[in-house]
Design an enzyme around this catalytic site. Structure first.
Site, PDB file in Angstrom:
ATOM      1  N   LYS A 122       3.176  -6.058   0.431  1.00 37.12           N
ATOM      2  CA  LYS A 122       2.550  -5.043  -0.424  1.00 37.12           C
ATOM      3  C   LYS A 122       1.354  -5.583  -1.196  1.00 37.12           C
ATOM      4  O   LYS A 122       0.388  -4.870  -1.427  1.00 37.12           O
ATOM      5  CB  LYS A 122       3.574  -4.456  -1.394  1.00 37.12           C
ATOM      6  CG  LYS A 122       4.576  -3.547  -0.695  1.00 37.12           C
ATOM      7  CD  LYS A 122       5.349  -2.698  -1.675  1.00 37.12           C
ATOM      8  CE  LYS A 122       6.232  -1.711  -0.937  1.00 37.12           C
ATOM      9  NZ  LYS A 122       7.076  -0.931  -1.835  1.00 37.12           N
ATOM     10  N   LYS A 206       6.647  -0.950  11.008  1.00 38.34           N
ATOM     11  CA  LYS A 206       7.641  -0.023  10.459  1.00 38.34           C
ATOM     12  C   LYS A 206       7.020   1.361  10.235  1.00 38.34           C
ATOM     13  O   LYS A 206       5.873   1.457   9.798  1.00 38.34           O
ATOM     14  CB  LYS A 206       8.130  -0.606   9.130  1.00 38.34           C
ATOM     15  CG  LYS A 206       9.379   0.035   8.580  1.00 38.34           C
ATOM     16  CD  LYS A 206       9.781  -0.594   7.256  1.00 38.34           C
ATOM     17  CE  LYS A 206       8.895  -0.177   6.110  1.00 38.34           C
ATOM     18  NZ  LYS A 206       9.445  -0.425   4.779  1.00 38.34           N
ATOM     19  N   LYS A 209       5.708   5.624   4.795  1.00 36.22           N
ATOM     20  CA  LYS A 209       5.003   6.658   4.031  1.00 36.22           C
ATOM     21  C   LYS A 209       3.558   6.272   3.784  1.00 36.22           C
ATOM     22  O   LYS A 209       2.709   7.116   3.598  1.00 36.22           O
ATOM     23  CB  LYS A 209       5.615   6.763   2.624  1.00 36.22           C
ATOM     24  CG  LYS A 209       6.992   7.270   2.516  1.00 36.22           C
ATOM     25  CD  LYS A 209       7.452   6.968   1.076  1.00 36.22           C
ATOM     26  CE  LYS A 209       8.897   7.252   0.852  1.00 36.22           C
ATOM     27  NZ  LYS A 209       9.393   6.603  -0.359  1.00 36.22           N
TER      28      LYS A 209
END
Ligand code: AMP
Ligand code: TRP
Length: 349
Positions: A122, A206, A209
């Site tokens: 992230k 993956k 969102k």
């Protein structure tokens, strides 16, 4: 504090989903569907939380946060969670999460957090500019779980490392403060067939969102037409499907689509390939689209109905928060007492 043995903890399930955008098929198959299945098991008390305090660890727009919180709550309910059978609430309404999160900032070690792969993903290249909250995120997640002394945590596979950290924190707290079994060592509940749903555009990434391409994911709010179109466009390879799952090993996109089919049906890739082995994607994709629309489109329709009444959702979350706080309060009093803080409850309660 208690000296009683490991069995003393009430069987309790806790899980959380971040309000950071539309929920995806990955969230549903990896987590939310399992939340619903656990509702049939009366051995557990269940808490399902919209973890809004986690959502502020990365850039966000205050004007959109409330809507995003209601959307996740609507998805929970549309997928089958019943606010009577499960406690549905949002994290920021129960102050125990932030309080225990701070305490765990003082229990967890820098070295433990330095190993967290999700932070590295992230934060990306610009680690210096990541918020301290993003770095300490796993401590808040441990607090979410342990503020209720939850014993079981249904999640997708990507959360496994965070749950190992949660166990390390619980163990260190129990041993540092000479409080054996104060916190339970929680068990992850990771679904076998849908632990990791991958992107429709890249079978090695993956489904997320936050992927910039909307075609990479099925959103729970997508209409039937959009779902069918995304599956039609999904990346594949030119080979026909193999007769057995072993033949999918080096074919990430094919493996993912067969895995989604199996997960939606509640069967296994080997079973799916009994029907589709030898066939091409021209046969397989329409069947997958039909199955996905059948299982997912009704959830989207129900979400739209629910989000049209935000006050109703808010009332459900508020009532859930009151129930959750009642569970957390005595546990937090016990935590303060154990640490030698003034203990026994705060003026704010
Ligand atoms: P998040 O959207 O990161 O808050 O994730 C909420 C839950 O969905 C967590 O339990 C995740 O492990 C799970 N999850 C998210 N994406 C996927 C995916 N692509 N496959 C399986 N589970 C997922
Ligand atoms: N970290 C989880 C995710 O990104 C969300 C989460 C926060 C969570 N707190 C939790 C999941 C507690 C399970 C239990 O998916």
């Amino acid at each position: 504090m208690s000296d009683t043995p490991a069995t003393r903890h009430t069987p309790r399930v806790f899980s959380g989903v971040q309000p950071t955008g539309n929920l995806t098929l990955g969230n549903y198959l990896g987590a939310v569907r399992n939340f619903v299945a656990l509702q049939e098991d009366d051995t557990f008390e269940r808490l399902y939380c919209v973890v809004d305090m986690h959502a502020i660890t990365q850039p966000f727009k205050p004007a959109e946060l409330k809507t995003a919180i209601y959307e996740v709550a609507a998805a929970f309910i549309a997928a089958g969670l019943d606010p009577e059978k499960s406690i549905l609430f949002n994290q920021s309404r129960v102050t125990a999460h932030a309080e225990l999160g701070w305490i765990f900032n003082c229990v967890a070690r820098m070295g433990w957090l330095n190993r967290m792969t999700q932070f590295k993903e992230k934060a990306g290249k610009n680690k210096e500019n990541a918020s301290v909250g993003l770095y300490a995120y796993p401590n808040l997640m441990a607090a979410d779980i342990l503020a209720y002394r939850a014993t079981h945590v249904p999640v997708g596979e990507d959360q496994k490392q965070h749950l190992e950290l949660t166990r390390d924190i619980a163990q260190k707290f129990n041993s540092d403060f000479n409080a054996p079994d104060f916190f339970p060592l929680c068990e992850p509940l990771i679904p076998a067939e849908s632990a990791r749903i991958m992107s429709l555009r890249d079978g090695t990434a993956k489904m997320s969102k936050s992927d910039p391409s909307d075609n990479s994911r099925i959103n729970l709010s997508d209409t039937a037409d959009v779902i069918a179109q995304k599956i039609r466009k999904a990346k594949t390879d030119p080979e026909p499907l193999p007769g057995e799952a072993a033949g999918l090993a080096d074919r990430p996109e094919a493996r993912n689509l067969v895995g989604i089919f199996a997960a939606l049906l509640g069967s296994t890739p080997d079973d799916v390939l009994k029907d589709f082995g030898g066939k091409g994607f021209g046969d397989f994709k329409p069947a997958l689209a039909e199955l996905t629309v059948e299982k997912i489109a009704p959830i989207g329709n129900e979400m739209r109905r629910l989000t049209a009444e935000p006050d109703h959702i808010d009332a459900i979350l508020m009532a859930g928060a009151e129930r959750a706080a009642r569970i957390a309060r005595p546990i937090m009093a016990d935590v303060y007492e154990t640490l030698g803080l003034t203990g026994g409850g705060s003026a704010g309660w």
